[in-house]
Design a protein around this motif. Structure first.
Motif, PDB file in Angstrom:
ATOM      1  N   ASN A 179       4.883  -0.080  -4.801  1.00  0.00           N
ATOM      2  CA  ASN A 179       4.021  -1.238  -4.141  1.00  0.00           C
ATOM      3  C   ASN A 179       2.581  -0.937  -3.966  1.00  0.00           C
ATOM      4  O   ASN A 179       2.349  -0.554  -2.971  1.00  0.00           O
ATOM      5  CB  ASN A 179       4.593  -2.126  -3.037  1.00  0.00           C
ATOM      6  N   PHE A 180       1.669  -0.884  -4.961  1.00  0.00           N
ATOM      7  CA  PHE A 180       0.505  -0.170  -5.030  1.00  0.00           C
ATOM      8  C   PHE A 180      -0.483  -1.236  -4.316  1.00  0.00           C
ATOM      9  O   PHE A 180      -1.661  -0.753  -3.875  1.00  0.00           O
ATOM     10  CB  PHE A 180      -0.160  -0.017  -6.309  1.00  0.00           C
ATOM     11  N   TRP A 181      -0.048  -2.256  -4.311  1.00  0.00           N
ATOM     12  CA  TRP A 181      -1.150  -3.467  -3.706  1.00  0.00           C
ATOM     13  C   TRP A 181      -0.931  -3.510  -2.088  1.00  0.00           C
ATOM     14  O   TRP A 181       0.002  -3.235  -1.343  1.00  0.00           O
ATOM     15  CB  TRP A 181      -0.711  -4.748  -4.336  1.00  0.00           C
ATOM     16  N   CYS A 182      -2.153  -4.412  -1.734  1.00  0.00           N
ATOM     17  CA  CYS A 182      -2.365  -4.782  -0.515  1.00  0.00           C
ATOM     18  C   CYS A 182      -1.790  -6.186  -0.504  1.00  0.00           C
ATOM     19  O   CYS A 182      -2.128  -7.027  -1.360  1.00  0.00           O
ATOM     20  CB  CYS A 182      -3.665  -4.850   0.257  1.00  0.00           C
ATOM     21  N   SER A 206      -0.442  -4.842 -14.113  1.00  0.00           N
ATOM     22  CA  SER A 206       0.361  -3.706 -13.428  1.00  0.00           C
ATOM     23  C   SER A 206       1.114  -3.618 -12.199  1.00  0.00           C
ATOM     24  O   SER A 206       1.966  -2.810 -11.996  1.00  0.00           O
ATOM     25  CB  SER A 206      -0.780  -2.478 -13.412  1.00  0.00           C
ATOM     26  N   HIS A 207       0.983  -4.742 -11.514  1.00  0.00           N
ATOM     27  CA  HIS A 207       1.878  -5.004 -10.183  1.00  0.00           C
ATOM     28  C   HIS A 207       3.171  -5.822 -10.533  1.00  0.00           C
ATOM     29  O   HIS A 207       3.617  -6.116  -9.348  1.00  0.00           O
ATOM     30  CB  HIS A 207       0.749  -5.262  -9.049  1.00  0.00           C
ATOM     31  N   ARG A 223       0.916  -0.965  -0.022  1.00  0.00           N
ATOM     32  CA  ARG A 223      -0.043   0.059  -0.007  1.00  0.00           C
ATOM     33  C   ARG A 223       0.891   1.406  -0.108  1.00  0.00           C
ATOM     34  O   ARG A 223       0.475   2.167   0.649  1.00  0.00           O
ATOM     35  CB  ARG A 223      -1.051  -0.176   1.341  1.00  0.00           C
ATOM     36  N   ASP A 224       2.167   1.131  -0.707  1.00  0.00           N
ATOM     37  CA  ASP A 224       3.058   2.202  -0.546  1.00  0.00           C
ATOM     38  C   ASP A 224       3.524   2.700  -1.929  1.00  0.00           C
ATOM     39  O   ASP A 224       3.992   2.186  -2.790  1.00  0.00           O
ATOM     40  CB  ASP A 224       4.297   1.653  -0.196  1.00  0.00           C
ATOM     41  N   ARG A 225       2.804   3.829  -2.367  1.00  0.00           N
ATOM     42  CA  ARG A 225       2.931   4.492  -3.463  1.00  0.00           C
ATOM     43  C   ARG A 225       4.631   4.738  -3.870  1.00  0.00           C
ATOM     44  O   ARG A 225       5.061   4.727  -4.811  1.00  0.00           O
ATOM     45  CB  ARG A 225       2.134   5.617  -3.766  1.00  0.00           C
ATOM     46  N   GLY A 281      -0.163 -12.847  -7.857  1.00  0.00           N
ATOM     47  CA  GLY A 281      -0.532 -11.824  -6.993  1.00  0.00           C
ATOM     48  C   GLY A 281      -0.642 -12.395  -5.649  1.00  0.00           C
ATOM     49  O   GLY A 281      -0.610 -13.430  -5.290  1.00  0.00           O
ATOM     50  N   PRO A 282      -0.758 -11.538  -4.742  1.00  0.00           N
ATOM     51  CA  PRO A 282      -0.941 -11.758  -3.215  1.00  0.00           C
ATOM     52  C   PRO A 282      -2.018 -12.708  -2.718  1.00  0.00           C
ATOM     53  O   PRO A 282      -3.236 -12.494  -3.401  1.00  0.00           O
ATOM     54  CB  PRO A 282      -1.089 -10.509  -2.466  1.00  0.00           C
ATOM     55  N   LYS A 326      -2.337  -8.664   1.353  1.00  0.00           N
ATOM     56  CA  LYS A 326      -3.450  -9.656   1.904  1.00  0.00           C
ATOM     57  C   LYS A 326      -3.236 -10.597   2.918  1.00  0.00           C
ATOM     58  O   LYS A 326      -4.208 -10.714   3.884  1.00  0.00           O
ATOM     59  CB  LYS A 326      -3.592 -10.751   0.625  1.00  0.00           C
ATOM     60  N   PHE A 374       3.159  -8.691 -11.413  1.00  0.00           N
ATOM     61  CA  PHE A 374       2.996 -10.202 -11.251  1.00  0.00           C
ATOM     62  C   PHE A 374       2.458 -10.921 -12.483  1.00  0.00           C
ATOM     63  O   PHE A 374       2.222  -9.886 -13.658  1.00  0.00           O
ATOM     64  CB  PHE A 374       1.711 -10.525 -10.076  1.00  0.00           C
TER      65      PHE A 374
END
Lengths: 355, 355
Positions: free
Chosen positions: B178-181, B294-295, B172-174, B323-324, B183, B297
């Motif tokens: 790393n834009f994703w959670c 886009s992340h 969660r860190d622009r 992905g997570p 999980k 993965f």
């Protein structure tokens, strides 16, 4: 020897995925759905767009239903329920009750895909005013309006200026006995908030939440997008009361980040209702003697590394019948259940050959 | 005609589940793992207990590995990587590099199960002091200590009195991209907090979080249990700085619920590091020409209703390579990938027969 079919109960996302997938492996399938149409909750509850990619629910579910029904190995029975079952897999005799009466069929394995039902926010609590106020609606009502292309304030038929979502209605709630998080309501509320902002650009949209559970890619795909592109306002807070002042619904509570009371009039209040086991899930658990876990969904055995096996060999569960699940969870579990059901039948066929 | 095997790349939870499941369907499997042992991250990172049910990771993964390797249809190659691939499914020629040199094999389908790597909290930011202070550790370090039955303050070897977890490190860190959670970190932190409280009963444990993403049954199974039974203290807040005062690490930040600054000395600070695509995932994506989403993965195609198909027919992805994912996600996706890979091979075998 003719192979007994895999009985798949429920024609929603999990059931349709399982039916097509099993047929592609060469397994005959008996797909039983109690309603007149296939598609499950996304169709029966008139969902507009799926979470998170906003594909039309109608198109997506039609594609899944067509894929399942076009397989010659899939025997589809709508308006049909399972009313009795005797014996053990790989030879279970089930009684189906359909439009033409009852029929007995021998099946080799079973995949229960009977899903969930939405929590009824008027059932056990008056707090939300769901039955009292026309302008207090649920996530599901929003889907119906969005699908019709007409999101309005129900009491007036006019476009709303202020809409809020209240999260965790029927979830994370010890008082009503629903101890679980329903997993998908945060994502669905975000998706609907975006759609409302697109549909009614001058409407303010607020989301009152405890934790925004936007796991994985939902974080930026939906949550950041809702905040940054669509200016949806997320307020960490607790809504303690919904009342009426004149013609307007007023929500009262506390903004826990700002540490101050909140009392705001809203044109529409959307209750983000959670998931409970459906009647069909409860009924099939009883009929097949499948133990329920502590939240009243069908229990899986084998911990985190086995998501679809029940305590009865040859009987599997997929999708929301086993607990709150998003669409990804449901279709993945359906695939896992097919792999295990087909593997189970193959093992028994081999042991019969060699016997 | 002999059936080409399904190539499964990666011997972690997803790969082992896929290998056993495919063999149970009668499909020959070639399981390739670059390390010397099977089990994947739970074993290589010395996990103590699995989330949420706290089964011993070693026992659980041994059971999975034994189940896969005991199938005569599964050909296991450890210390082996895929270094080249040509052609399309159902006939892809891959080059394997193993202890005895290189070998070419023709495979019918591929399931990429190459997983994730933990975010390195010292990599792009000095903020957390991970490389500077011995008492700043990660979720993974905690697992290793719990597995050894010896949770201590690293700088002194003594039992700690105050431990805190900092959530969303590398997620969660622009700023770091790393834009994703990720999980699972909320659930794992809760699980570890419970274990620390059991292991060191007079140690206070705090969790600093943005949102506690305890979806589904984790809500009461882990989150309520941590709060009520084990008195873990959850503080919604932002940690902006980790410094040292004398021998003690001090965290500074803001308690956003109470709206006040926080400055607390801690004996141990645990960084809840998130997931990034592993080197193996990035390498296999490149080798098999699989687009990344886009992340970064491996991209799946078909939206929420298709969790395992890549843009290349006959090549599938399962688990954290896409992905997570939690363990449930990974083993369900592995099952879905096997169903689709076996269905794909069957369709091609039938079309060859009739041709």
């Amino acid at each position: 020897m003719e192979q007994h079919p895999i009985l798949i109960i429920g024609g929603g996302p999990a059931g349709l995925e399982a039916a097509r997938g099993a047929a592609e492996l060469g397994c005959p399938v008996l797909l039983v759905e109690k309603e007149t149409i296939l598609g499950g909750t996304p169709i029966l509850s008139s969902y507009a767009a799926l979470t998170p990619d906003m594909e039309s629910a109608e198109e997506a579910m039609k594609r899944m239903a067509d894929a399942a029904t076009s397989e010659s190995l899939v025997d589809v029975r709508t308006e049909t329920t399972v009313v009795a079952a005797t014996g053990d897999a790989p030879e279970i005799t089930v009684t189906l009750a359909g439009p033409k009466g009852e029929e007995q069929v021998v099946v080799g394995a079973v995949i229960v895909c009977t899903g969930f039902q939405h929590f009824d926010p008027g059932r056990e609590t008056q707090m939300y005013g769901y039955y009292e106020y026309d302008d207090v609606i649920t996530l599901v009502d929003v889907e119906r309006m969005l699908k019709a292309g007409n999101f309005v304030r129900p009491s007036t038929g006019e476009k709303p200026k202020r809409v809020c979502f209240i999260q965790c209605v029927g979830s994370r709630d010890r008082q009503i006995g629903n101890f679980w998080c329903s997993k998908v309501c945060c994502g669905i509320a975000c998706k609907e908030a975006i759609e409302i902002r697109e549909h009614v650009p001058d409407c303010q949209v607020f989301v009152f939440y405890i934790d925004m559970r936007m796991y994985g890619f939902w974080e930026d795909q939906l949550y950041w997008k809702a905040q940054e592109k669509h200016k949806v306002q997320f307020i960490r807070g607790i809504v303690t009361e919904i009342t009426r002042r004149g013609d307007t619904v007023v929500i009262k509570g506390e903004d826990t980040t700002m540490g101050r009371p909140v009392e705001v009039p809203m044109d529409v209040v959307v209750l983000s209702v959670g998931m409970e086991p459906s009647e069909g899930t409860t009924a099939m658990a009883k009929l097949f003697e499948l133990p329920l876990e502590s939240h009243r969904f069908i229990e899986t055995v084998g911990g985190a590394l086995n998501t679809v096996s029940t305590s009865r060999p040859g009987i599997f569960v997929a999708g929301c019948a086993a607990g709150p699940a998003d669409l990804e969870d449901s279709v993945s579990a359906a695939g896992a259940a097919v792999m295990k059901a087909a593997g189970f039948l193959r093992k028994h066929a081999l042991s019969t050959e060699t016997a």
